[in-house]
Design an enzyme around this catalytic site. Sequence first.
Site, PDB file in Angstrom:
ATOM      1  N   SER A  41       0.827  -1.204   0.000  1.00 28.49           N
ATOM      2  CA  SER A  41       0.000   0.000   0.000  1.00 28.49           C
ATOM      3  C   SER A  41       0.863   1.257   0.000  1.00 28.49           C
ATOM      4  CB  SER A  41      -0.944   0.027   1.206  1.00 28.49           C
ATOM      5  OG  SER A  41      -0.357   0.679   2.310  1.00 28.49           O
ATOM      6  N   ILE A  42       0.214   2.366  -0.304  1.00 24.48           N
ATOM      7  CA  ILE A  42       0.875   3.670  -0.316  1.00 24.48           C
ATOM      8  C   ILE A  42       1.315   4.091   1.077  1.00 24.48           C
ATOM      9  CG2 ILE A  42      -1.240   5.020   0.025  1.00 24.48           C
ATOM     10  CD1 ILE A  42      -0.118   6.983  -2.122  1.00 24.48           C
ATOM     11  N   LYS A  43       0.719   3.488   2.101  1.00 19.14           N
ATOM     12  CA  LYS A  43       0.998   3.897   3.475  1.00 19.14           C
ATOM     13  C   LYS A  43       2.434   3.590   3.914  1.00 19.14           C
ATOM     14  CE  LYS A  43      -3.234   5.327   4.504  1.00 19.14           C
ATOM     15  NZ  LYS A  43      -3.555   6.715   4.868  1.00 19.14           N
ATOM     16  N   ASP A  44       3.119   2.707   3.179  1.00 19.25           N
ATOM     17  CA  ASP A  44       4.512   2.425   3.523  1.00 19.25           C
ATOM     18  C   ASP A  44       5.347   3.699   3.499  1.00 19.25           C
ATOM     19  OD1 ASP A  44       3.710  -0.184   3.541  1.00 19.25           O
ATOM     20  OD2 ASP A  44       4.948  -0.832   1.859  1.00 19.25           O
ATOM     21  N   ALA A  47       4.628   5.852   6.596  1.00 17.19           N
ATOM     22  CA  ALA A  47       4.945   5.122   7.833  1.00 17.19           C
ATOM     23  C   ALA A  47       6.429   5.254   8.165  1.00 17.19           C
ATOM     24  CB  ALA A  47       4.561   3.651   7.679  1.00 17.19           C
TER      25      ALA A  47
END
Length: 451
Positions: A41-44, A47
């Site tokens: 996901s883009i959240k890496d 994060a």
Amino acid sequence: MWLNNILETIGNTPLVKLNKITEDLPCTVLAKVEYFNPGNSIKDRMAVKMIEVAEQEGKLKPGGTIIEGTSGNTGMGLALAAIIKGYKCIFTTTDKQSKEKVDILKAVGAEVVVCPTNVEPEDPRSYYSVSKRLATEVPNSFYINQYDNLANRLAHYEQTGPEIWEQTEGKVTHLVVATGTGGTISGAGKYLKEKNPNIKVWAVDSYGSLLTKYFETGEIDMKEVHPYITEGIGEDFVPQNYDMSVIDKFTKVTDKDGAVMARRIAKEEGIFVGYSAGSALQGLFQLKDSLKKDDVVVIIFHDHGSRYVAKVYNDQWMMERGFLDVKTFKDIINGRGTKRLITVQPTNTVAETVELMQQYDIEHIPVMNGNGPIGSVSENGLFQKVFNNPDIKSEAVENVMEKPYPLVAFETPVERLSSLITKENGAVLAKDEKGDYHIVTKYDVLQSLAK
């Protein structure tokens, strides 16, 4: 050349042109496929950035515990970074998130606390409140707070925005993001507008979220807030990561439209995406009247469809919520009018049965007694038997009948019927609400699918 650890694979995700699904749009649509990140996901991106900033500021110390409220994807990115950097993780999430997301977080070593969805953010049971409380109780811990942590949008200003600009060679005209914390749209949008102020930034929201109303009026209206199913987008408060001055337009997408579009993307483009990607593309279609021939639209596909196999990609889950418009046994029966079911008794002769088949131009007849179906006769089966022994025409059907047709529910989907109808078994039966039997054959299924 090798990489030193998995975190070095984050970013530089591909930009893929959409073709079939967007053929009715006048412009070029390019998907930034973020599930190529290691956490899918883009959240890496944000994060790792939030952890790095926390380390630089001395808020996250060696051996510490990362605490966060997450819909799943941010937690995955944080967990991967924690593994490499030597931290522990405790995540709170809501009970509307898919089981796959929770299981994945546990698989990478995180402790997960599931909280109720349908409570106010300030409620002590909410996943926001629980994560904040844990940060005060757990020694040597740091509450990441992706919603108000501005390192979130900084990651997209430094990474996502520049990648889009370079990959489109500066030709991008629109950025479309199904938005939740506000980090992606505010960070990437800010960078792109600095490169070209004419670029339009469009946000896709969910019904049940207050973000659209806030964007349009500046008012936080809790009357807008109600439970919704879509995961990862929309909010019941306004995170500090939002820079509304970067956003040009908001549009809301229904739970159903987002889910259906995600399935279409997978089937028509071969890109197995999550729920929010479906919402993002549906939002673009809703705004298509603002698009022109030479526009180059970049749309964020946030995460991978594997996180939603038990939900969006599960027919039963979709049907239970009225999201899947599927034809059923009942639809076939209703579509062919008031034709009565032709049956024979076990004592009817083969000759009488053949006569009925010819009279009503049918190939399959159930054999019934007072208790219901006990067997069946088919044109092909009778032909073989009569051809081998012409005298059989005077025998009772019970002596030559085949096994009964399968009995299914009246609401059984057509796709399920097609798997039950085989060469050896040419039809299925079902009872309607009145208790009357009806038959569906392979020919009926083919006709239904052709409509």
